[in-house]
Design a protein around this motif. Structure first.
Motif, PDB file in Angstrom:
ATOM      1  N   CYS A  71      84.506 -40.056  70.140  1.00 16.24           N
ATOM      2  CA  CYS A  71      85.445 -39.646  70.999  1.00 16.24           C
ATOM      3  C   CYS A  71      85.644 -40.551  72.089  1.00 16.24           C
ATOM      4  O   CYS A  71      86.994 -40.701  72.515  1.00 16.24           O
ATOM      5  CB  CYS A  71      85.134 -38.275  71.705  1.00 16.24           C
ATOM      6  SG  CYS A  71      83.524 -38.261  72.573  1.00 16.24           S
ATOM      7  N   ILE A  72      84.674 -41.317  72.573  1.00 17.79           N
ATOM      8  CA  ILE A  72      84.880 -42.186  73.502  1.00 17.79           C
ATOM      9  C   ILE A  72      85.933 -43.191  73.180  1.00 17.79           C
ATOM     10  O   ILE A  72      86.447 -44.028  74.026  1.00 17.79           O
ATOM     11  CB  ILE A  72      83.607 -42.638  74.186  1.00 17.79           C
ATOM     12  CG1 ILE A  72      82.824 -41.691  75.112  1.00 17.79           C
ATOM     13  CG2 ILE A  72      83.652 -43.739  75.030  1.00 17.79           C
ATOM     14  CD1 ILE A  72      81.320 -41.840  75.196  1.00 17.79           C
ATOM     15  N   GLU A  73      85.420 -43.727  71.850  1.00 11.91           N
ATOM     16  CA  GLU A  73      86.077 -44.952  71.504  1.00 11.91           C
ATOM     17  C   GLU A  73      87.654 -44.572  71.564  1.00 11.91           C
ATOM     18  O   GLU A  73      88.607 -45.757  71.806  1.00 11.91           O
ATOM     19  CB  GLU A  73      85.633 -45.291  69.926  1.00 11.91           C
ATOM     20  CG  GLU A  73      86.163 -46.701  69.402  1.00 11.91           C
ATOM     21  CD  GLU A  73      87.514 -46.411  68.732  1.00 11.91           C
ATOM     22  OE1 GLU A  73      88.214 -47.526  68.448  1.00 11.91           O
ATOM     23  OE2 GLU A  73      87.962 -45.235  68.298  1.00 11.91           O
ATOM     24  N   LEU A 136      74.441 -26.939  74.057  1.00  4.42           N
ATOM     25  CA  LEU A 136      73.514 -26.646  73.426  1.00  4.42           C
ATOM     26  C   LEU A 136      73.051 -27.595  72.080  1.00  4.42           C
ATOM     27  O   LEU A 136      72.309 -28.326  71.964  1.00  4.42           O
ATOM     28  CB  LEU A 136      73.106 -25.061  72.743  1.00  4.42           C
ATOM     29  CG  LEU A 136      72.024 -24.897  71.858  1.00  4.42           C
ATOM     30  CD1 LEU A 136      70.650 -25.104  72.686  1.00  4.42           C
ATOM     31  CD2 LEU A 136      71.944 -23.533  71.481  1.00  4.42           C
ATOM     32  N   PHE A 137      74.265 -27.700  71.287  1.00  7.24           N
ATOM     33  CA  PHE A 137      74.142 -28.677  70.135  1.00  7.24           C
ATOM     34  C   PHE A 137      74.921 -30.033  70.198  1.00  7.24           C
ATOM     35  O   PHE A 137      75.104 -30.566  69.338  1.00  7.24           O
ATOM     36  CB  PHE A 137      74.900 -27.981  68.868  1.00  7.24           C
ATOM     37  CG  PHE A 137      73.904 -26.982  68.331  1.00  7.24           C
ATOM     38  CD1 PHE A 137      72.695 -27.101  67.723  1.00  7.24           C
ATOM     39  CD2 PHE A 137      74.321 -25.565  68.447  1.00  7.24           C
ATOM     40  CE1 PHE A 137      72.028 -26.033  67.403  1.00  7.24           C
ATOM     41  CE2 PHE A 137      73.469 -24.413  68.095  1.00  7.24           C
ATOM     42  CZ  PHE A 137      72.296 -24.747  67.605  1.00  7.24           C
ATOM     43  N   ASN A 138      75.433 -30.368  71.612  1.00 14.27           N
ATOM     44  CA  ASN A 138      75.923 -31.672  71.854  1.00 14.27           C
ATOM     45  C   ASN A 138      75.505 -32.000  73.224  1.00 14.27           C
ATOM     46  O   ASN A 138      76.143 -31.826  74.375  1.00 14.27           O
ATOM     47  CB  ASN A 138      77.571 -31.419  71.771  1.00 14.27           C
ATOM     48  CG  ASN A 138      78.313 -32.662  72.408  1.00 14.27           C
ATOM     49  OD1 ASN A 138      77.437 -33.827  72.315  1.00 14.27           O
ATOM     50  ND2 ASN A 138      79.481 -32.729  72.462  1.00 14.27           N
ATOM     51  N   PRO A 139      74.269 -32.473  73.515  1.00 14.27           N
ATOM     52  CA  PRO A 139      73.884 -33.385  74.668  1.00 14.27           C
ATOM     53  C   PRO A 139      74.725 -34.229  75.414  1.00 14.27           C
ATOM     54  O   PRO A 139      74.369 -34.659  76.417  1.00 14.27           O
ATOM     55  CB  PRO A 139      72.391 -33.681  74.254  1.00 14.27           C
ATOM     56  CG  PRO A 139      72.628 -34.280  72.807  1.00 14.27           C
ATOM     57  CD  PRO A 139      73.375 -33.063  72.153  1.00 14.27           C
ATOM     58  N   TYR A 140      75.578 -34.859  74.587  1.00 11.23           N
ATOM     59  CA  TYR A 140      76.384 -35.935  75.142  1.00 11.23           C
ATOM     60  C   TYR A 140      77.625 -35.728  75.753  1.00 11.23           C
ATOM     61  O   TYR A 140      78.101 -36.686  76.544  1.00 11.23           O
ATOM     62  CB  TYR A 140      76.618 -36.967  73.845  1.00 11.23           C
ATOM     63  CG  TYR A 140      75.556 -37.446  72.956  1.00 11.23           C
ATOM     64  CD1 TYR A 140      74.303 -37.990  73.459  1.00 11.23           C
ATOM     65  CD2 TYR A 140      75.409 -36.874  71.865  1.00 11.23           C
ATOM     66  CE1 TYR A 140      73.180 -37.979  72.828  1.00 11.23           C
ATOM     67  CE2 TYR A 140      74.241 -36.811  70.989  1.00 11.23           C
ATOM     68  CZ  TYR A 140      73.124 -37.551  71.451  1.00 11.23           C
ATOM     69  OH  TYR A 140      71.942 -37.819  70.664  1.00 11.23           O
ATOM     70  N   GLY A 141      78.232 -34.618  75.766  1.00  3.97           N
ATOM     71  CA  GLY A 141      79.450 -34.421  76.315  1.00  3.97           C
ATOM     72  C   GLY A 141      80.628 -34.690  75.164  1.00  3.97           C
ATOM     73  O   GLY A 141      80.472 -35.204  74.087  1.00  3.97           O
ATOM     74  N   HIS A 142      81.875 -34.625  75.776  1.00  3.32           N
ATOM     75  CA  HIS A 142      82.969 -34.971  75.038  1.00  3.32           C
ATOM     76  C   HIS A 142      84.226 -35.439  75.705  1.00  3.32           C
ATOM     77  O   HIS A 142      84.166 -34.852  77.088  1.00  3.32           O
ATOM     78  CB  HIS A 142      83.313 -33.715  74.069  1.00  3.32           C
ATOM     79  CG  HIS A 142      84.665 -34.000  73.217  1.00  3.32           C
ATOM     80  ND1 HIS A 142      84.386 -34.880  72.226  1.00  3.32           N
ATOM     81  CD2 HIS A 142      85.865 -33.381  73.096  1.00  3.32           C
ATOM     82  CE1 HIS A 142      85.683 -34.699  71.311  1.00  3.32           C
ATOM     83  NE2 HIS A 142      86.290 -33.991  72.046  1.00  3.32           N
ATOM     84  N   VAL A 143      85.075 -36.269  75.494  1.00  8.34           N
ATOM     85  CA  VAL A 143      86.127 -36.670  76.136  1.00  8.34           C
ATOM     86  C   VAL A 143      87.489 -36.581  75.168  1.00  8.34           C
ATOM     87  O   VAL A 143      87.315 -36.742  73.924  1.00  8.34           O
ATOM     88  CB  VAL A 143      86.190 -38.165  76.536  1.00  8.34           C
ATOM     89  CG1 VAL A 143      85.206 -38.294  77.862  1.00  8.34           C
ATOM     90  CG2 VAL A 143      85.520 -38.981  75.653  1.00  8.34           C
ATOM     91  N   ALA A 144      88.693 -36.272  75.850  1.00 10.12           N
ATOM     92  CA  ALA A 144      89.819 -36.215  74.882  1.00 10.12           C
ATOM     93  C   ALA A 144      91.152 -36.617  75.960  1.00 10.12           C
ATOM     94  O   ALA A 144      90.800 -36.799  76.997  1.00 10.12           O
ATOM     95  CB  ALA A 144      89.893 -34.869  74.428  1.00 10.12           C
TER      96      ALA A 144
END
Length: 305
Positions: A71-73, A136-144
């Motif tokens: 997602c970051i890329e 819970l199943f994604n400790p890294y977060g997300h970006v969009a």
């Protein structure tokens, strides 16, 4: 002790299964690295399992765009390709893009972007970066990236959203008192190019004019899912031969204008056209320039004044 051992084994099994599953394409016939969408000409690729890694992507100048197809890329590549923007801190998980210690509207110096809290007084806008906290199943977060905004929802474009989400997702948007809130509890807030940085990145130094895709100044919500978009064209260095244009639900409008940054005034300087062919006087055209539109033009054109 037996119960503790059983719980430990169960946790280890769940963690191991998660690590295995998220590194698999989950039966998809699409190969990682396949383009599945694009936003404003910037490609969105399929990653396979959400934790699959396909090597680091660097710009030709060595700027770190992130791990391919994560997602970051996509977010960093979008800002790099569309705006020429490079983050001072080009590393970190998605959740670190949002500094929760900063007040609403402050400059996030690590990302060189303004930062707005979910629930704050600033509405999300197209091209903003939405930042999600961990789960819970994604400790890294997300970006969009925000692709569209209307009074009821924000549509984001995203890469590596997971097996049950697509590259586009609509998030409910509500207004509570004077604040705007996205209806996903994980959304921390959004990031945006500062007006002066936006202007500097988009300015064509050779001609002193803005590039065609860089003169957007304001989106006016006119009811329901409909909106008008306002654009400013001309020489924004010398602030001459300026023309303000509107496209959208209310129809087209084009008028010559003058800007006085000292007094923050926007004045129609000649007759205009509506719907592309109906002539109107300067006085009639001036009535279209509401206070919010004038303020947005000032912010855009006078950013470095």
């Amino acid at each position: 002790m037996k119960w503790l051992l059983a719980i430990f084994v169960l946790i280890a099994a769940v963690f191991g299964a998660y690590q295995l599953i998220t590194r698999m394409p989950l039966g998809s016939s699409v190969l990682p690295g396949t383009q599945i969408d694009d936003l404003n000409g910037v490609a969105i690729y399929y990653n396979g399992g959400v934790n699959q890694s396909h090597g680091r992507n660097l710009s030709t100048g060595g700027y770190n765009l992130g791990i391919r197809y994560q997602c970051i890329e996509f977010v960093k590549r979008y800002y790099y390709e569309r705006f020429g923007h490079q983050m001072p801190d080009s590393y970190g998980h998605a959740k670190t893009f949002f500094d929760q210690t900063l007040p609403d509207g402050a400059l996030n110096e690590q990302r060189a972007l303004l930062q707005y809290h979910n629930g704050g007084t600033t509405m999300p806008a197209a091209d903003d970066i939405i930042v999600y906290g961990p789960s819970l199943f994604n400790p890294y977060g997300h970006v969009a990236i925000v692709a569209q905004v209307n009074p009821y929802a924000v549509v984001v474009a995203q890469q590596n959203a997971g097996p049950v989400y697509s590259s586009r997702e609509a998030i409910p948007l509500t207004q509570q008192d004077s604040g705007y809130r996205l209806g996903n509890s994980r959304v921390l807030g959004w990031l945006r190019l500062p007006p002066q940085l936006n202007r500097a990145l988009k300015l064509n130094a050779t001609t002193g004019s803005f590039k065609p895709d860089a003169n957007f100044v304001y989106r006016d919500m006119v009811g329901g899912p409909y909106f008008d978009e306002w654009y400013l064209e001309g020489d924004l260095v010398g602030r001459t031969t300026l023309k303000l244009q509107r496209e959208g639900k209310s129809g087209s409008l084009a008028v010559p204008v003058a800007i006085a940054c000292e007094s923050r005034t926007l004045t129609v300087t000649g007759d205009g056209l509506v719907f592309g062919h109906i002539a109107i006087s300067a006085a009639e055209a001036q009535n279209y320039l509401m206070a919010d539109i004038s303020a947005a033009v000032m912010d855009n054109a006078c950013a470095s004044h």
